[in-house]
Design a protein around this motif. Structure first.
Motif, short mmCIF file in Angstrom:
data_model
loop_
_atom_site.label_atom_id
_atom_site.label_comp_id
_atom_site.label_asym_id
_atom_site.label_seq_id
_atom_site.Cartn_x
_atom_site.Cartn_y
_atom_site.Cartn_z
N LEU A 339 0.81 -1.20 0.00
CA LEU A 339 0.00 0.00 0.00
C LEU A 339 0.85 1.26 0.00
CD1 LEU A 339 -2.73 -1.06 2.59
CD2 LEU A 339 -2.85 -1.13 0.11
N ASP A 410 -8.01 7.78 -10.79
CA ASP A 410 -8.21 6.63 -9.90
C ASP A 410 -7.17 6.73 -8.78
OD1 ASP A 410 -9.00 4.27 -8.77
OD2 ASP A 410 -8.22 2.98 -10.35
N LEU A 412 -7.19 6.14 -5.70
CA LEU A 412 -7.13 5.06 -4.72
C LEU A 412 -6.85 3.71 -5.37
CD1 LEU A 412 -10.13 6.11 -2.44
CD2 LEU A 412 -7.68 6.55 -2.11
N ASN A 413 -6.56 3.75 -6.68
CA ASN A 413 -6.20 2.52 -7.40
C ASN A 413 -7.29 1.45 -7.25
OD1 ASN A 413 -4.34 1.18 -9.07
ND2 ASN A 413 -3.46 0.08 -7.34
N LEU A 414 -8.54 1.88 -7.35
CA LEU A 414 -9.66 0.97 -7.11
C LEU A 414 -9.90 0.00 -8.26
CD1 LEU A 414 -12.38 3.20 -5.41
CD2 LEU A 414 -10.94 1.46 -4.37
N ARG A 417 -7.58 -2.99 -8.40
CA ARG A 417 -7.86 -3.85 -7.26
C ARG A 417 -9.13 -4.64 -7.48
NH1 ARG A 417 -5.73 -2.53 -2.10
NH2 ARG A 417 -3.94 -1.16 -2.28
N ILE A 464 -4.48 7.66 1.89
CA ILE A 464 -4.77 6.73 0.80
C ILE A 464 -4.84 5.29 1.32
CG2 ILE A 464 -3.82 5.70 -1.32
CD1 ILE A 464 -2.80 8.48 -2.07
N GLN A 468 -8.18 2.96 1.17
CA GLN A 468 -8.15 1.67 0.48
C GLN A 468 -8.57 0.54 1.41
OE1 GLN A 468 -4.06 1.76 -0.83
NE2 GLN A 468 -4.59 2.44 -2.89
N HIS A 469 -8.17 0.63 2.66
CA HIS A 469 -8.56 -0.39 3.63
C HIS A 469 -10.08 -0.41 3.82
CE1 HIS A 469 -8.26 -2.99 7.18
NE2 HIS A 469 -9.18 -2.21 7.71
N THR A 472 -11.68 -1.80 0.37
CA THR A 472 -11.39 -3.16 -0.07
C THR A 472 -11.44 -4.17 1.07
OG1 THR A 472 -9.01 -2.78 0.15
CG2 THR A 472 -9.99 -2.35 -1.99
#
Length: 791
Positions: A339, A410, A412-414, A417, A464, A468-469, A472
């Motif tokens: 991360l 994007d 948060l790089n969703l 993922r 971030i 993300q936590h 996801t």
């Protein structure tokens, strides 16, 4: 000596730094808000298509500026006026062109014809402020005002370069402004072309002076500012204005909070060639159609330590859940290198310096959207979701921080993922949401000068990671688990299917007997009776095949679970063996340099003994022995495993003991079980404890980590306890589900406790969290493993 600043430097800070027209308008709106305006109007006039403007201007620039304008020149220019311009403006512009006396006048009229006007009803500027503040690039006036202000109304500008964003839009700038005490307007005119890259002029050599204008009443009732940007540098169409209104200006103010009390309110209006451009607001009816709603907050607890908590309302699954992580859990998250996208390492202290934030988002399963009264058809609803979706937007003090949550961002790089997780759940096109921060409470989250996001800092990286936590690890895994459980309930148990099929066979036999009894002649119909018996035999054979397939499936499932357990064990051991091997190699290297070192030889021998102990743990788990139940002393097994971990325990100052319930020497506990499987259980318990004890040590340097196993011979069970951070009661049961973990992914797959419970069920035993021996309130520190009646 001192620095000299070239005039063209202004271009770097303005036209070349601001990346889009939408962001340039953002900066002007922010200036209006900081001037206490309650409304801002953006008016775009495009009298000539941009290509036409360039063509006409090029032609005029070839002529001497003092030459008289000919009637044909004026008529030609007037004939090229944009047809979309409203009639009144068209007549006024045409009259100006036809009355122009010189080429210079025509050039000025042509430049003014395409313009953007940003008007506000704010405090305005005096002549002194216009000269000393507005013309000072990088002024600290807003920053000083922000630091000194105790009002709730935020100050958005602090860098002192926002005014230069007008360069992005056009080559000429006129400022008309007045305060409530002014009787006349104050004016400032700037031609940015004087700051060209083609010139070597120093900035102080270009004269820019404010002047006093006409009566204030011509422009303002009391006070305000009008920014006129002309000689536009790009084409502006109605579609472009509409797109900026929808994608940019509509999100300038937090669309979720328009109705919230205490939130800053600013009315925004926009027009193109006098035609109103609607700035859409999010339709809150849409939120009622969301299939999930999630809220979360990051706050210090009563002891001042950071916590992350939230609530998930999974409307589609008709369930809800809450989550909570204290500082220990948060430390576990930031230790995840996967991360760390913007920083190699996030210091634990960043958990305090980040500051509080709030999260709110709605999740839509687009395949299940339906028509909604008040919005329209299913297609209308989907279009509305598409318009506002894009992930989580970031708002500071209720105002947008670009570009987060945009269609092409994007942050948060969703999407990768979601794609990598399978099922493509929780991607940006399904999410409409916000993250709320403030300038006072999050001083380390600052904007880049180009307004393209936050400045890189540990606090940004941590924000971030935590978002993300939430998305996801908490939300996606929760709804996936609920959906998986729902599918399981739809599938009838194999035993139930078998019983129904056997019942049908019995019914067929009864039906045949009743038929023969009622119609004796049927009995002599061998063909009919044969067909009947054949169907019965076929169903019986099918039942037997299903039973065999079910047994084979259960056996294969057990094998897969066991192999997964071995895989985890190998992963645990590989880390330890890698460390021991590296130490052994270092010792061998030293020995080659010093042949007579007995001390080094002893160190080498100890490392080799450690390797041997750890390898011996794998022996009972080999394929030939894994399913063989034997009688053995569990107390001895635990002590052997602890001994094999001695090196690891010493490195982390962990004390480990095996005792009776009253604290004395542990009694023997003979169990009848698969020894390799019980090794998996103990090793998983140890791995989890060591990880969280290390996390606790990070937070408390004087902490003394300890693992205690208490043997309860009388009840055929043992308690495995550590004095680490523990687990909150409300989420304790979740960790027995597959792929649920509160450890960083590379150190925890979310399978360990799931496998332990499966092993327990295989032995007719139970494993659960116990309230006994807890080290903290509201948290559990003990796992109880209880065997059933031994055979």
């Amino acid at each position: 000596m001192h620095f000299k600043v070239a005039a063209r430097t202004v271009l770097h800070l303005g036209a070349e730094l601001i990346s889009s027209d939408g962001i340039a308008l953002y900066e002007l709106i922010k200036n209006s808000f900081d001037a206490s305006a309650d409304s801002v109007e953006i008016s775009v006039q495009m009298a000539f298509p941009f290509a036409t403007y360039q063509e006409l201007r090029t032609q005029l620039m070839k002529l001497p500026t003092k030459r008289a304008a000919t009637e044909s020149q004026c008529a030609q220019i007037a004939s090229r006026i944009n047809e979309s311009l409203n009639l009144e403006s068209k007549r006024a512009l045409k009259r100006k062109i036809l009355e122009a006396g010189t080429v210079a006048t025509l050039l000025s009229i042509l430049d003014d014809a395409n313009h953007i006007v940003v008007s506000d009803s704010g405090e305005g500027m005096s002549a002194k402020e216009l000269a000393e503040v507005y013309l000072t690039i990088g002024t600290r006036s807003r920053l000083v005002e922000k630091e000194a202000s105790e009002m709730d109304r935020p100050v958005l500008g602090e860098k002192g370069v926002g005014r230069l964003s007008t360069m992005r839009l056009g080559d000429r700038l006129s400022v008309i402004t007045a305060t409530s005490t002014d009787r006349r307007t104050n004016h400032l005119d700037i031609d940015w072309r004087a700051f060209s890259h083609k010139e070597d002029t120093l900035i102080e050599e270009i004269e820019v002076s404010p002047y006093i204008g006409g009566q204030k009443g011509e422009y303002f009732n009391s006070s305000g500012t009008r920014i006129i940007i002309s000689a536009l540098r790009a084409d502006w169409t109605r579609d472009k204005c509409k797109r900026i209104a929808i994608e940019e200006i509509s999100r300038f103010i937090d669309p979720f909070s328009r109705l919230e009390k205490g939130r800053p309110q600013l009315k925004l209006f926009m027009s193109y060639n006098a035609e109103t451009i609607v700035i859409p607001r999010i339709d809150r009816i849409l939120f009622s159609q969301a299939h999930a709603y999630v809220t979360a907050k990051y706050r210090p607890d009563e002891n001042g330590k950071p916590t992350l908590s939230g609530h998930i309302d999974y409307r589609l699954g008709k369930t809800s859940d809450s989550f909570r992580l204290d500082k220990a859990g948060l430390l576990g998250i930031i230790e995840d290198p996967k991360l760390r996208e913007l920083s190699d390492y996030i210091e634990p202290s960043t958990l305090e310096t980040l500051g509080p934030f709030d999260v709110e988002f709605y999740w839509f399963n687009r395949r299940l959207l339906e028509s909604v009264e008040g919005i329209g058809t299913k297609q209308d609803v989907m279009a509305l979701v598409r318009r506002w979706a894009g992930g989580l937007m970031l708002f500071r003090d209720g105002f947008r921080v670009n570009p987060y949550g945009s269609a092409d961002d994007d942050w948060l790089n969703l999407d990768p993922r979601a794609f990598g997780a399978g099922g493509y759940k929780v991607n940006r096109s399904q999410l409409i949401g916000r993250v709320s921060i403030s300038s006072r409470r999050n001083p380390r989250l600052t904007d880049q000068t180009n307004r393209e996001g936050l400045t890189n800092a540990p606090e940004k990286s941590l924000l971030i990671v935590l978002l993300q936590h939430i998305l996801t690890e908490q939300f996606r895994k929760y709804i996936s688990r609920i959906d998986r459980d729902a599918k399981k309930r739809e599938i009838k148990p194999l035993s139930e299917v078998n019983e129904r099929m056997e019942d049908e066979v019995r019914k067929m036999a009864l039906t045949l007997n009743a038929l023969i009894s009622e119609y004796p002649a049927v009995k002599s119909n061998k063909k009919l009776i044969g067909a009947f018996r054949e169907v019965q035999d076929g169903i019986k054979e099918l039942v037997d095949d299903v039973k065999k397939a079910g047994d084979l499936y259960e056996d294969d499932k057990r094998k897969l679970t066991h192999l997964a357990g071995i895989g985890l064990m190998v992963e645990f051991l590989a880390h330890e063996l890698g460390r021991s091997t590296e130490n052994a190699m270092n010792v061998l290297r030293d020995i080659r340099q010093d042949q007579a070192s007995a001390e080094r030889l002893e160190i080498l021998a100890e490392e080799l003994r450690t390797i041997n102990k750890r390898l011996s743990v794998l022996d009972p788990m080999t394929t030939t022995r894994r399913q063989r139940k034997t009688a053995f002393d569990l107390t001895d097994l635990v002590q052997d495993i602890f001994e094999s971990h001695e090196g690891q325990f010493n490195r982390h100052s962990i004390t480990a003991e095996v005792i009776s319930l009253d604290g004395r020497k542990a009694p023997a506990l003979v169990v009848h079980a698969v020894k390799g499987m019980m090794i998996q259980v103990i090793e998983n318990f140890v791995s989890n404890s060591v990880y969280w004890l290390k996390i606790q040590k990070m937070d408390d340097k004087v902490f003394k980590p300890k693992i205690t196993v208490r043997i309860d011979k009388g009840h055929n069970r043992f308690f495995f306890t550590d004095n680490g951070p523990g687990i909150f009661e409300e989420i304790a049961e979740d960790v027995f589900e597959p792929f649920v973990t509160y450890r960083r992914p590379q150190t925890g797959r979310g399978l360990g406790l799931y496998i332990c419970r499966d092993i327990a069920e295989y032995h007719g035993a139970t494993v659960r969290w116990s309230e006994r021996y807890s080290a903290h309130e509201e948290k559990l520190n003990t796992l109880e493993f209880a065997f059933g009646t031994q055979k």
